[in-house]
Design a protein around this motif. Sequence first.
Motif, PDB file in Angstrom:
ATOM      1  N   LYS A  60      -5.727  20.048 -28.628  1.00  0.00           N
ATOM      2  CA  LYS A  60      -5.537  19.595 -29.996  1.00  0.00           C
ATOM      3  C   LYS A  60      -6.809  19.706 -30.826  1.00  0.00           C
ATOM      4  CE  LYS A  60      -1.639  16.535 -29.001  1.00  0.00           C
ATOM      5  NZ  LYS A  60      -1.095  15.161 -29.058  1.00  0.00           N
ATOM      6  N   GLY A  61      -7.841  20.318 -30.234  1.00  0.00           N
ATOM      7  CA  GLY A  61      -9.051  20.593 -30.991  1.00  0.00           C
ATOM      8  C   GLY A  61     -10.085  19.495 -30.983  1.00  0.00           C
ATOM      9  N   ILE A  62      -9.887  18.477 -30.120  1.00  0.00           N
ATOM     10  CA  ILE A  62     -10.863  17.391 -30.043  1.00  0.00           C
ATOM     11  C   ILE A  62     -12.085  17.886 -29.271  1.00  0.00           C
ATOM     12  CG2 ILE A  62     -11.258  15.043 -29.186  1.00  0.00           C
ATOM     13  CD1 ILE A  62      -8.252  14.567 -29.501  1.00  0.00           C
ATOM     14  N   SER A  63     -13.277  17.539 -29.737  1.00  0.00           N
ATOM     15  CA  SER A  63     -14.503  18.052 -29.134  1.00  0.00           C
ATOM     16  C   SER A  63     -14.669  17.572 -27.700  1.00  0.00           C
ATOM     17  CB  SER A  63     -15.722  17.617 -29.953  1.00  0.00           C
ATOM     18  OG  SER A  63     -15.925  16.219 -29.838  1.00  0.00           O
ATOM     19  N   ALA A  64     -15.357  18.390 -26.899  1.00  0.00           N
ATOM     20  CA  ALA A  64     -15.599  18.039 -25.495  1.00  0.00           C
ATOM     21  C   ALA A  64     -16.399  16.750 -25.385  1.00  0.00           C
ATOM     22  CB  ALA A  64     -16.327  19.182 -24.793  1.00  0.00           C
ATOM     23  N   GLU A  65     -17.318  16.534 -26.319  1.00  0.00           N
ATOM     24  CA  GLU A  65     -18.135  15.315 -26.290  1.00  0.00           C
ATOM     25  C   GLU A  65     -17.271  14.068 -26.464  1.00  0.00           C
ATOM     26  OE1 GLU A  65     -18.788  18.008 -28.027  1.00  0.00           O
ATOM     27  OE2 GLU A  65     -20.681  18.739 -27.175  1.00  0.00           O
ATOM     28  N   LEU A  66     -16.323  14.117 -27.412  1.00  0.00           N
ATOM     29  CA  LEU A  66     -15.461  12.968 -27.664  1.00  0.00           C
ATOM     30  C   LEU A  66     -14.476  12.767 -26.514  1.00  0.00           C
ATOM     31  CD1 LEU A  66     -14.536  10.695 -29.433  1.00  0.00           C
ATOM     32  CD2 LEU A  66     -13.161  12.304 -30.759  1.00  0.00           C
ATOM     33  N   VAL A  67     -13.978  13.872 -25.932  1.00  0.00           N
ATOM     34  CA  VAL A  67     -13.087  13.770 -24.772  1.00  0.00           C
ATOM     35  C   VAL A  67     -13.811  13.082 -23.616  1.00  0.00           C
ATOM     36  CG1 VAL A  67     -11.827  15.070 -23.032  1.00  0.00           C
ATOM     37  CG2 VAL A  67     -11.710  15.767 -25.425  1.00  0.00           C
ATOM     38  N   ALA A  68     -15.066  13.469 -23.398  1.00  0.00           N
ATOM     39  CA  ALA A  68     -15.847  12.854 -22.322  1.00  0.00           C
ATOM     40  C   ALA A  68     -16.032  11.368 -22.564  1.00  0.00           C
ATOM     41  CB  ALA A  68     -17.208  13.552 -22.209  1.00  0.00           C
ATOM     42  N   GLU A  69     -16.316  10.997 -23.806  1.00  0.00           N
ATOM     43  CA  GLU A  69     -16.519   9.584 -24.145  1.00  0.00           C
ATOM     44  C   GLU A  69     -15.246   8.775 -23.930  1.00  0.00           C
ATOM     45  OE1 GLU A  69     -17.769   8.951 -28.154  1.00  0.00           O
ATOM     46  OE2 GLU A  69     -17.217   6.832 -28.125  1.00  0.00           O
ATOM     47  N   MET A  70     -14.101   9.328 -24.331  1.00  0.00           N
ATOM     48  CA  MET A  70     -12.842   8.591 -24.273  1.00  0.00           C
ATOM     49  C   MET A  70     -12.272   8.479 -22.867  1.00  0.00           C
ATOM     50  SD  MET A  70     -12.166   7.371 -27.099  1.00  0.00           S
ATOM     51  CE  MET A  70     -10.613   6.799 -26.458  1.00  0.00           C
ATOM     52  N   THR A  71     -12.483   9.498 -22.025  1.00  0.00           N
ATOM     53  CA  THR A  71     -11.875   9.503 -20.697  1.00  0.00           C
ATOM     54  C   THR A  71     -12.804   8.999 -19.603  1.00  0.00           C
ATOM     55  OG1 THR A  71     -12.582  11.789 -20.307  1.00  0.00           O
ATOM     56  CG2 THR A  71     -10.411  11.446 -21.325  1.00  0.00           C
ATOM     57  N   GLY A  72     -14.093   8.901 -19.893  1.00  0.00           N
ATOM     58  CA  GLY A  72     -15.032   8.497 -18.867  1.00  0.00           C
ATOM     59  C   GLY A  72     -15.469   9.648 -17.979  1.00  0.00           C
ATOM     60  N   MET A  73     -14.992  10.861 -18.264  1.00  0.00           N
ATOM     61  CA  MET A  73     -15.394  12.048 -17.503  1.00  0.00           C
ATOM     62  C   MET A  73     -16.768  12.510 -17.983  1.00  0.00           C
ATOM     63  SD  MET A  73     -11.748  14.095 -17.634  1.00  0.00           S
ATOM     64  CE  MET A  73     -12.333  15.475 -16.625  1.00  0.00           C
ATOM     65  N   SER A  74     -17.456  13.265 -17.138  1.00  0.00           N
ATOM     66  CA  SER A  74     -18.725  13.812 -17.562  1.00  0.00           C
ATOM     67  C   SER A  74     -18.472  15.006 -18.475  1.00  0.00           C
ATOM     68  CB  SER A  74     -19.560  14.267 -16.352  1.00  0.00           C
ATOM     69  OG  SER A  74     -18.980  15.396 -15.748  1.00  0.00           O
ATOM     70  N   LEU A  75     -19.473  15.333 -19.310  1.00  0.00           N
ATOM     71  CA  LEU A  75     -19.332  16.468 -20.226  1.00  0.00           C
ATOM     72  C   LEU A  75     -19.139  17.756 -19.439  1.00  0.00           C
ATOM     73  CD1 LEU A  75     -19.332  17.448 -23.121  1.00  0.00           C
ATOM     74  CD2 LEU A  75     -21.834  17.612 -23.021  1.00  0.00           C
ATOM     75  N   ASP A  76     -19.781  17.863 -18.276  1.00  0.00           N
ATOM     76  CA  ASP A  76     -19.643  19.055 -17.445  1.00  0.00           C
ATOM     77  C   ASP A  76     -18.220  19.174 -16.909  1.00  0.00           C
ATOM     78  OD1 ASP A  76     -20.231  20.115 -14.197  1.00  0.00           O
ATOM     79  OD2 ASP A  76     -20.824  21.342 -15.906  1.00  0.00           O
ATOM     80  N   GLU A  77     -17.622  18.054 -16.504  1.00  0.00           N
ATOM     81  CA  GLU A  77     -16.232  18.062 -16.007  1.00  0.00           C
ATOM     82  C   GLU A  77     -15.280  18.487 -17.121  1.00  0.00           C
ATOM     83  OE1 GLU A  77     -16.269  14.577 -12.586  1.00  0.00           O
ATOM     84  OE2 GLU A  77     -16.117  14.018 -14.710  1.00  0.00           O
ATOM     85  N   VAL A  78     -15.508  17.976 -18.309  1.00  0.00           N
ATOM     86  CA  VAL A  78     -14.632  18.322 -19.433  1.00  0.00           C
ATOM     87  C   VAL A  78     -14.764  19.791 -19.793  1.00  0.00           C
ATOM     88  CG1 VAL A  78     -14.182  17.919 -21.891  1.00  0.00           C
ATOM     89  CG2 VAL A  78     -14.644  15.989 -20.377  1.00  0.00           C
ATOM     90  N   SER A  79     -15.992  20.297 -19.776  1.00  0.00           N
ATOM     91  CA  SER A  79     -16.242  21.698 -20.149  1.00  0.00           C
ATOM     92  C   SER A  79     -15.510  22.647 -19.201  1.00  0.00           C
ATOM     93  CB  SER A  79     -17.742  21.987 -20.117  1.00  0.00           C
ATOM     94  OG  SER A  79     -18.430  21.182 -21.073  1.00  0.00           O
ATOM     95  N   LYS A  80     -15.355  22.255 -17.931  1.00  0.00           N
ATOM     96  CA  LYS A  80     -14.683  23.109 -16.946  1.00  0.00           C
ATOM     97  C   LYS A  80     -13.169  23.184 -17.175  1.00  0.00           C
ATOM     98  CE  LYS A  80     -18.080  22.412 -13.259  1.00  0.00           C
ATOM     99  NZ  LYS A  80     -18.342  21.843 -11.927  1.00  0.00           N
ATOM    100  N   LEU A  81     -12.644  22.273 -18.010  1.00  0.00           N
ATOM    101  CA  LEU A  81     -11.197  22.267 -18.272  1.00  0.00           C
ATOM    102  C   LEU A  81     -10.814  23.269 -19.339  1.00  0.00           C
ATOM    103  CD1 LEU A  81     -10.495  18.416 -18.328  1.00  0.00           C
ATOM    104  CD2 LEU A  81     -10.176  20.021 -16.417  1.00  0.00           C
ATOM    105  N   LYS A  82     -11.791  23.763 -20.102  1.00  0.00           N
ATOM    106  CA  LYS A  82     -11.482  24.693 -21.206  1.00  0.00           C
ATOM    107  C   LYS A  82     -10.978  26.031 -20.661  1.00  0.00           C
ATOM    108  CE  LYS A  82     -14.648  22.771 -24.632  1.00  0.00           C
ATOM    109  NZ  LYS A  82     -15.753  23.059 -25.557  1.00  0.00           N
TER     110      LYS A  82
END
Length: 284
Positions: free
Chosen positions: A262-284
């Motif tokens: 939905k276009g939400i930034s990786a930084e905000l996704v990491a903040e909201m889910t408690g995941m690390s930024l590196d974990e979120v980046s691997k989902l792209k």
Amino acid sequence: MAEKYINPHTDFGFKRLFGSECNTELLISFLNTIFHGKQNIQKVTYINSESRPGFFVVRCENDKGEKFIVEMQNVYQEFFKDRTIYYSTFPIREQAQRGGDWDFHLNPVYTIGLLNFNFADGLENAKRWHHEVKLMEVDTHEVFYDKLTYIYVEIPKFDKKESELESMYDKWMYVLKNLSNLMQRPAALQERVFTRLFEQAEISKFDKQELKLYEDSINAYRDIVNAIRTAEKKKYAEGRAEGRAEGRAEGIVEVAKKMLLKGISAELVAEMTGMSLDEVSKLK
């Protein structure tokens, strides 16, 4: 849509009932109720509101300058407790006066978390659904500072039926938990404030724009809830002892993927889910 009344756990539903200037009487009634008579709020002024996937916040103050943060939280976060503490610092710092001789006097700040899950972190043995937290002196168990209060309300733990409702707090909790499943106003909810609430909550009275906003909001809510429930059921079926914990983690990953789409930034996704930024980046 099959429902007659809105779901207050959605962004649209929560803001319509508690974050709208025309419905301040609903927010005032709820706040006075949740403080068990310790507050006599007559008027509130909205400061701002905020929405992010999984939680919605309304900030306001009463005529005495006391600050209130009211939040609906649908998804558990690993550092949820830390976040509520962090957000409470904003209305504290905003009271600082520039120039002149400020004596550091602060107005009270209240953070109210309406939780659509059981908050196990530090409350594992608590059987009630209402929790009031203050700074305490450890030896005497006396309140050290009474101007900073955190109230956590675990909605799933409230299990009273309509015939068991006694207090206004019971009635408000019944509404928060069951509103979207009701097909008519319960006989137990005859107070004037609930007349207003059910009028504002009736979906058939929405115009096209309101209906579209609500449909988008309910779909976003269902995406989050269904992703977590599906993952939990899958892990439970596999018979793993750690299934529920892993299932929740898998559900959060699915939510993170939807947020990224939905276009939400990786930084905000990491903040909201408690995941690390590196974990979120691997989902792209």
